[in-house]
Design an enzyme around this catalytic site. Structure first.
Site, PDB file in Angstrom:
ATOM      1  NE  ARG A 106      -3.726   0.976   2.106  1.00 23.54           N
ATOM      2  CZ  ARG A 106      -4.912   1.230   2.660  1.00 23.54           C
ATOM      3  NH1 ARG A 106      -5.009   2.094   3.648  1.00 23.54           N
ATOM      4  NH2 ARG A 106      -5.984   0.600   2.237  1.00 23.54           N
ATOM      5  CG  ASP A 229     -13.118   7.443  -0.767  1.00 23.22           C
ATOM      6  OD1 ASP A 229     -12.955   7.414   0.475  1.00 23.22           O
ATOM      7  OD2 ASP A 229     -12.191   7.211  -1.574  1.00 23.22           O
ATOM      8  CB  CYS A 270     -13.769   2.403   0.618  1.00 23.84           C
ATOM      9  SG  CYS A 270     -13.312   4.151   0.626  1.00 23.84           S
TER      10      CYS A 270
HETATM   11  N1   CP Z   1     -11.073   0.836   2.974  1.00 24.28           N
HETATM   12  C1   CP Z   1      -9.784   0.745   3.341  1.00 24.28           C
HETATM   13  O1   CP Z   1      -8.892   0.458   2.535  1.00 24.28           O
HETATM   14  O2   CP Z   1      -9.574   0.956   4.661  1.00 24.28           O
HETATM   15  P1   CP Z   1      -8.150   1.098   5.381  1.00 24.28           P
HETATM   16  O3   CP Z   1      -7.542   2.373   4.861  1.00 24.28           O
HETATM   17  O4   CP Z   1      -8.461   1.136   6.842  1.00 24.28           O
HETATM   18  O5   CP Z   1      -7.311  -0.086   4.996  1.00 24.28           O
HETATM   19  N1  NVA Z   2      -9.571   7.472  -1.342  1.00 23.72           N
HETATM   20  C1  NVA Z   2      -9.190   7.073  -0.012  1.00 23.72           C
HETATM   21  C2  NVA Z   2      -9.486   5.631   0.221  1.00 23.72           C
HETATM   22  C3  NVA Z   2      -9.140   5.107   1.574  1.00 23.72           C
HETATM   23  C4  NVA Z   2      -9.438   3.647   1.740  1.00 23.72           C
HETATM   24  C5  NVA Z   2      -7.732   7.381   0.218  1.00 23.72           C
HETATM   25  O1  NVA Z   2      -6.917   7.069  -0.673  1.00 23.72           O
HETATM   26  O2  NVA Z   2      -7.402   7.930   1.258  1.00 23.72           O
END
Ligand code: CP
Ligand code: NVA
Length: 331
Positions: A106, A229, A270
Site C-alpha cells: 500500500r 469516499d 470504503c
Molecule cells: N477501505 C480501506 O482500505 O480501509 P483502510 O484504509 O483502513 O485499509
Molecule cells: N480514497 C481514499 C481511500 C481510503 C481507503 C484514500 O486514498 O485515502
C-alpha cells in the site's frame, strides 16, 4: 480457472470471468469461516505486507486472512524497511521475493506496485495506490451481490472525487461486471480521459453504461447503490481541503439523495468516513469550515440502507480469496 502465480495490481488486468470467480471463491470462504470449517490451505507459506500509508481494514484483512489460511505474516510500516530510502523498489522486490511467497503493498504511485510485481517473482497485491484500490472492489461487489442477488444491470452512483483510487476502481470494476456506473461530481473532478475511454470500450462488451454528470439528483435517480469516499485522499496535501470542500459540499450523500434513489437502494463507503465529529480531522474541519459531516451525513451512515460494515467485513473474505487463488493448489 487458474490464477496461480498471478499478481493482483488492478482490475484492468483481470477478465470478467476471473473477477466473478474471485467473488464466488469469496462466498465459499466466507461460508467456511461462518461455519467454523477450517481452511488452512496455505500452511507453511509466508507473506510480507508493506504499508507506506496508514490502514485499518486492509492491514487487518491481510493478516487475519493469512492466519485463517495457515500462513505467517510480516508487517512493515513506513519506517520499517529500507525500501525507497536506501534500497530501490527493484532490489527490495528481489529480496522479498526470495523470502516470501507473496507481497502486499500500500502506498503511492501505481508504478511502484507494478515495479514490485515485475521484480519479485511471487504474486504482489495492490493494497491501495494513488490510482487504484482493487482489493476494495471485490468487497464492494460482493456486498452488492449479497444485497441484490446479482450484479448485471445494477445502477451504481459514485458521489465525490471521481479521480481518486476508489472511484477509478469502481468505474473499471463496473465496466467489467456489467454494472452501470454514474459519477456525480464537478467536471474538474472527473477521471482521466484515457481511463474513461478504456472503461467505455470494456463497457461496450458487457452492456454496462458509464455516465458523468454534475447534477447529483439526475445521477442518483434510479440508483441501486450510492457510494461515496473521503473528499481528500491519503497523500494529498492539507491545503487542498478548502478547495475540495467548496467543490464537493453539494455532493454530500444525505437523506434527500437517498430518497431520490430506488426504494431498496443501499449506501456504501470504503471507510474510513467523516460522518461525525468523533475524529481529529473531523474536528479540525469543523473548527475551520463549520462542517459537522462531510461526504455522508451521520443519519445516512447509520441508517438501515447503509451496508458499510458488511462491506468492511467482506474485505477480509475477498482478500482471502485473492491469496488462496494466487498461491494455492487448485484442480
Ligand atoms: N477501505 C480501506 O482500505 O480501509 P483502510 O484504509 O483502513 O485499509
Ligand atoms: N480514497 C481514499 C481511500 C481510503 C481507503 C484514500 O486514498 O485515502
Amino acid at each position: 480457472m487458474n490464477l496461480k502465480g498471478r499478481s493482483f495490481l488492478k482490475l484492468l488486468d483481470y477478465t470478467k470471468e476471473e473477477i466473478e470467480y474471485l467473488l464466488d471463491l469469496s462466498i465459499d470462504l466466507k461460508n467456511k469461516k461462518k461455519n467454523n470449517i477450517p481452511h488452512k490451505y496455505l500452511e507453511g507459506k509466508n507473506i510480507a505486507i508493506l504499508f507506506e500509508k496508514t490502514s485499518t481494514r486492509t492491514r487487518c484483512s491481510f493478516e487475519v486472512a493469512a492466519y485463517d489460511l495457515g500462513m505467517h505474516v510480516t508487517y512493515l510500516d513506513p519506517q520499517g524497511s529500507q525500501m525507497g530510502k536506501k534500497e530501490s523498489i527493484e532490489d527490495t522486490a528481489k529480496v522479498l521475493g526470495r523470502i516470501y511467497d507473496g507481497i502486499e503493498y500500500r502506498g503511492f504511485e501505481q508504478s511502484i506496485v507494478e515495479t514490485l510485481a515485475k521484480n519479485a517473482n511471487v504474486p504482489v497485491y495492490n493494497g491501495l495506490t494513488n490510482e487504484f484500490h482493487p482489493t476494495q472492489m471485490l468487497a464492494d461487489f460482493l456486498t452488492i451481490k449479497e444485497n441484490f442477488g446479482s450484479l448485471k444491470g445494477i445502477n451504481l452512483v459514485f458521489c465525490g472525487d471521481g479521480r481518486n483510487n476508489v472511484a477509478n476502481s469502481l468505474m473499471v470494476a463496473s465496466s467489467k461486471l456489467g454494472v452501470n456506473y454514474t459519477l456525480a461530481a464537478p467536471k474538474s473532478l472527473w477521471p482521466d480521459e484515457n481511463l474513461i475511454q478504456i472503461c467505455k470500450e470494456i463497457a461496450a462488451t458487457t452492456g454496462s453504461v458509464i455516465k458523468f454528470t454534475e447534477d447529483i439528483m439526475e445521477a442518483t435517480k434510479n440508483a441501486d447503490v450510492i457510494y461515496t469516499d473521503v473528499w481528500v485522499s491519503m497523500g494529498e496535501p492539507d491545503n487542498v481541503w478548502a478547495e475540495r470542500i467548496n467543490l464537493l459540499r453539494n455532493y454530500q450523500v444525505n437523506k434527500d439523495v437517498m430518497a431520490n434513489a430506488n426504494k431498496d437502494a443501499i449506501f456504501l463507503h470504503c471507510l474510513p468516513s467523516f460522518h461525525d465529529l468523533n475524529t481529529t480531522i473531523g474536528k479540525e474541519i469543523y473548527e475551520k469550515f463549520g462542517l459537522k459531516e462531510m461526504e455522508v451525513t451521520d443519519e445516512v451512515f447509520l441508517s438501515e440502507q447503509s451496508k458499510v460494515f458488511d462491506e468492511a467485513e467482506n474485505r477480509m473474505h475477498t482478500i482471502k480469496a485473492i491469496m488462496y487463488a494466487t498461491l494455492g493448489e487448485h484442480e
